[in-house]
Design a protein around this motif. Sequence first.
Motif, PDB file in Angstrom:
ATOM      1  N   UNK A 192      49.342  41.659  39.492  1.00 29.14           N
ATOM      2  CA  UNK A 192      48.336  42.632  39.927  1.00 29.14           C
ATOM      3  C   UNK A 192      46.938  42.088  39.676  1.00 29.14           C
ATOM      4  N   UNK A 193      46.741  41.427  38.543  1.00 29.47           N
ATOM      5  CA  UNK A 193      45.426  40.876  38.200  1.00 29.47           C
ATOM      6  C   UNK A 193      44.968  39.827  39.206  1.00 29.47           C
ATOM      7  N   UNK A 194      45.904  38.958  39.627  1.00 27.65           N
ATOM      8  CA  UNK A 194      45.558  37.923  40.617  1.00 27.65           C
ATOM      9  C   UNK A 194      45.125  38.569  41.926  1.00 27.65           C
ATOM     10  N   UNK A 195      45.853  39.618  42.319  1.00 26.25           N
ATOM     11  CA  UNK A 195      45.479  40.328  43.551  1.00 26.25           C
ATOM     12  C   UNK A 195      44.115  40.977  43.441  1.00 26.25           C
ATOM     13  N   UNK A 196      43.862  41.621  42.299  1.00 31.54           N
ATOM     14  CA  UNK A 196      42.560  42.267  42.076  1.00 31.54           C
ATOM     15  C   UNK A 196      41.450  41.215  42.060  1.00 31.54           C
ATOM     16  N   UNK A 197      41.691  40.090  41.383  1.00 28.22           N
ATOM     17  CA  UNK A 197      40.673  39.035  41.323  1.00 28.22           C
ATOM     18  C   UNK A 197      40.349  38.505  42.715  1.00 28.22           C
ATOM     19  N   UNK A 198      41.415  38.290  43.510  1.00 29.92           N
ATOM     20  CA  UNK A 198      41.195  37.770  44.863  1.00 29.92           C
ATOM     21  C   UNK A 198      40.358  38.703  45.728  1.00 29.92           C
ATOM     22  N   UNK A 199      40.625  40.000  45.634  1.00 30.40           N
ATOM     23  CA  UNK A 199      39.863  40.964  46.434  1.00 30.40           C
ATOM     24  C   UNK A 199      38.416  41.069  45.965  1.00 30.40           C
ATOM     25  N   UNK A 200      38.227  41.184  44.641  1.00 28.95           N
ATOM     26  CA  UNK A 200      36.876  41.376  44.120  1.00 28.95           C
ATOM     27  C   UNK A 200      36.051  40.097  44.149  1.00 28.95           C
ATOM     28  N   UNK A 201      36.701  38.922  44.119  1.00 33.91           N
ATOM     29  CA  UNK A 201      35.968  37.653  44.147  1.00 33.91           C
ATOM     30  C   UNK A 201      35.218  37.486  45.461  1.00 33.91           C
ATOM     31  N   UNK A 202      35.715  38.137  46.520  1.00 32.98           N
ATOM     32  CA  UNK A 202      35.007  38.072  47.801  1.00 32.98           C
ATOM     33  C   UNK A 202      33.664  38.791  47.727  1.00 32.98           C
TER      34      UNK A 202
END
Length: 201
Positions: free
Chosen positions: A169-179
Motif C-alpha cells: 500500500x505504501x508503494x502505491x501511495x508513494x507512486x501517486x503522491x510523488x507525481x
Amino acid sequence: MKFRISSEFGVLEEIRNNRPHTGVDIAMPEGTDLRAIADAVVERVVDYGAENIGKGVILRLADGKRAIYGHMKDIAVKQGDYVREGSVVGHSGNTGHSTGPHLHLGIKTPDGQFVDPAAQSWFNRFIANGQVGRIEFPTIKDKIADFMASGLHEWAADFMLALPIMLGVSIGVWGLLAMINKRLATWGVSFVMVLGGISLI
C-alpha cells in the motif's frame, strides 16, 4: 422493552418471612442476558439449590461494593475472572427460593450494609431498552488496556505479518503522491505505516 421492578428494596413480604428485602427483583424472561454493572472481579459463584438466591454471581467492584446476582439459569463466568462493564455474566432464571423468572440484584457496601440498587446512578441504564447492562463499541481506553494486556510481543508479531501488505500500500501511495510532490509522498508513506501499526493494537 424496559424491565419492571417486581419487588423493591426494603419491602416486607411473606415470601421472605417478612424480613426486609436486601435488593430489588427485576421481572424478565428466563434466559435474558445479565451483564456486569461495572468493571469488576468475580468474587464468588454460588449455587444454593432450591434455597436463597439459587444460582448466583457476586462481583467485587472497584469501589469495594459487591453486586449480587441471584436466581440465575446459568453462569458464564468463574471465580477470579475480570469482567468489563456490559459483559455477559450469565442468564436470568428461576432458581432458588423464587416464584417466577426474575433477577435478584443486591448491592452490598464494604462494611456489609445493603443499599438500594435502584438509587444507584447506573440503575436506569442497567434495565433500560430491553438489555441488562450496556453494550457499546470498544473505546480507545479499552483498546489500550487490551494492548497492554496482550503485550508488545504479540503486537510485533502481528505487525510483521501485516508488513508486506502495508509495504504494498505504501508503494502505491508513494507512486501517486510523488507525481505531485516527493515530500508529500514521503509523508503519505509514513502515514500509512503509522496508521497500519495503530490499527493492529
